[in-house]
Design a protein around this motif. Structure first.
Motif, PDB file in Angstrom:
ATOM      1  N   PHE A  72       1.931 -12.924  -3.127  1.00  0.00           N
ATOM      2  CA  PHE A  72       1.718 -13.237  -1.783  1.00  0.00           C
ATOM      3  C   PHE A  72       0.838 -14.231  -1.781  1.00  0.00           C
ATOM      4  O   PHE A  72       0.272 -14.737  -2.690  1.00  0.00           O
TER       5      PHE A  72
ATOM      6  N   ALA B  39      -4.638 -15.636   0.652  1.00  0.00           N
ATOM      7  CA  ALA B  39      -5.211 -15.211   1.813  1.00  0.00           C
ATOM      8  C   ALA B  39      -4.777 -13.754   2.114  1.00  0.00           C
ATOM      9  O   ALA B  39      -5.621 -12.843   2.215  1.00  0.00           O
ATOM     10  N   GLU B  40      -3.352 -13.733   2.321  1.00  0.00           N
ATOM     11  CA  GLU B  40      -2.888 -12.056   2.483  1.00  0.00           C
ATOM     12  C   GLU B  40      -3.435 -11.368   1.461  1.00  0.00           C
ATOM     13  O   GLU B  40      -3.674 -10.291   1.771  1.00  0.00           O
ATOM     14  N   ALA B  41      -3.176 -11.796   0.187  1.00  0.00           N
ATOM     15  CA  ALA B  41      -3.204 -11.016  -1.096  1.00  0.00           C
ATOM     16  C   ALA B  41      -4.700 -10.352  -0.880  1.00  0.00           C
ATOM     17  O   ALA B  41      -4.837  -9.296  -1.278  1.00  0.00           O
TER      18      ALA B  41
ATOM     19  N   ARG C 279      -6.786  -9.964   1.460  1.00  0.00           N
ATOM     20  CA  ARG C 279      -6.835  -9.174   2.532  1.00  0.00           C
ATOM     21  C   ARG C 279      -6.257  -7.539   2.249  1.00  0.00           C
ATOM     22  O   ARG C 279      -6.976  -6.379   2.587  1.00  0.00           O
ATOM     23  N   TRP C 280      -5.067  -7.567   1.527  1.00  0.00           N
ATOM     24  CA  TRP C 280      -4.537  -6.315   1.154  1.00  0.00           C
ATOM     25  C   TRP C 280      -5.330  -5.557  -0.003  1.00  0.00           C
ATOM     26  O   TRP C 280      -5.652  -4.464   0.127  1.00  0.00           O
TER      27      TRP C 280
ATOM     28  N   VAL D  65      -2.279  -1.101   6.232  1.00  0.00           N
ATOM     29  CA  VAL D  65      -1.600  -2.522   5.957  1.00  0.00           C
ATOM     30  C   VAL D  65      -0.557  -2.843   7.221  1.00  0.00           C
ATOM     31  O   VAL D  65      -0.319  -3.764   7.355  1.00  0.00           O
TER      32      VAL D  65
ATOM     33  N   ALA E 299       3.548  -5.305   0.734  1.00  0.00           N
ATOM     34  CA  ALA E 299       2.287  -5.468   0.830  1.00  0.00           C
ATOM     35  C   ALA E 299       1.843  -4.148   0.102  1.00  0.00           C
ATOM     36  O   ALA E 299       0.797  -4.111  -0.726  1.00  0.00           O
TER      37      ALA E 299
ATOM     38  N   GLU F 199      -1.383  -4.928   9.961  1.00  0.00           N
ATOM     39  CA  GLU F 199      -1.487  -6.357   9.901  1.00  0.00           C
ATOM     40  C   GLU F 199      -0.333  -7.046   9.539  1.00  0.00           C
ATOM     41  O   GLU F 199      -0.234  -8.357   9.396  1.00  0.00           O
ATOM     42  N   VAL F 200       0.591  -6.313   8.958  1.00  0.00           N
ATOM     43  CA  VAL F 200       2.051  -6.977   8.557  1.00  0.00           C
ATOM     44  C   VAL F 200       3.008  -6.151   8.683  1.00  0.00           C
ATOM     45  O   VAL F 200       2.992  -4.904   8.491  1.00  0.00           O
TER      46      VAL F 200
ATOM     47  N   SER G  23       5.694  -3.479   6.090  1.00  0.00           N
ATOM     48  CA  SER G  23       4.754  -3.477   5.004  1.00  0.00           C
ATOM     49  C   SER G  23       4.938  -3.116   3.831  1.00  0.00           C
ATOM     50  O   SER G  23       4.015  -2.939   2.972  1.00  0.00           O
TER      51      SER G  23
END
Ligand SMILES: [Fe+2]
Ligand SMILES: [Fe+2]
Length: 177
Positions: free
Chosen positions: A147, A150-152, A154-155, A94, A104, A97-98, A101
């Motif tokens: 979130f 789209a982000e959520a 991915r996580w 994670v 997330a 990507e962010v 973190s």
């Protein structure tokens, strides 16, 4: 073997359930530590302090359900290595990507807790465990940080892959006993 099946086997065996509770305590503890280390001092709000206190409480309540002397470290626990590995990989992936973190990572673990804990609640026969799980579930629901979709997604994808590996490793141990 589905994880519900593994959870059922764990719940039927007091020694395994003890080890599983210790694993959950460890995961709550590393979740707490992630917030402590991840939130910059200038961003520590009352909400953040409440979150830290509640995650620490989850680790403590679960650890108190473990029938072992209080000084026994996590390194001697059956499932702990898998717990560390799951968290370490989740944090690592994670974080690429962010940044920061912590939100997330906390969020992904909370989503997992909100599906795992009710499943475990329905299978355990220990009333003291059910009581603690109800308290934790209510608090995790409150923690949910939102979130963008789209982000959520991915996580959850990353967490889902790592959780599947984790489940397989726990299931292999349970089956081998
Ligand atoms: Fe928690
Ligand atoms: Fe939480």
């Amino acid at each position: 073997m589905s994880f519900l099946h593994t959870l059922a086997k764990i719940s039927e065996n007091p020694r395994l359930e003890n080890e599983f509770l210790e694993l959950l305590s460890l995961l709550e503890y590393v979740g707490c530590r992630k917030i402590l280390k991840g939130v910059p001092v200038e961003k520590v709000s009352v909400d953040v302090l409440v979150h830290i206190q509640e995650e620490s409480l989850h680790a403590l309540m679960l650890r108190r359900l473990v029938d072992k002397p209080s000084g026994v470290p996590w390194s001697e626990s059956l499932f702990a290595p898998m717990g560390w590995e799951y968290f370490r990989q989740l944090d690592k992936r994670v974080s690429t990507e962010v940044s920061p973190s912590y939100e997330a990572v906390s969020w992904a673990i909370e989503q997992r807790a909100l599906s795992l804990y009710p499943d475990y609640f329905s299978l355990t026969t220990r009333e003291d465990v059910k009581k603690v799980l109800s308290t934790i579930i209510a608090q995790e629901k409150r923690h949910a940080i939102h979130f963008a979709a789209a982000e959520a997604t991915r996580w959850l994808e990353i967490e889902g892959e790592l959780w599947a590996e984790f489940e397989a490793r726990v299931a292999a141990i349970v089956q081998s006993l």
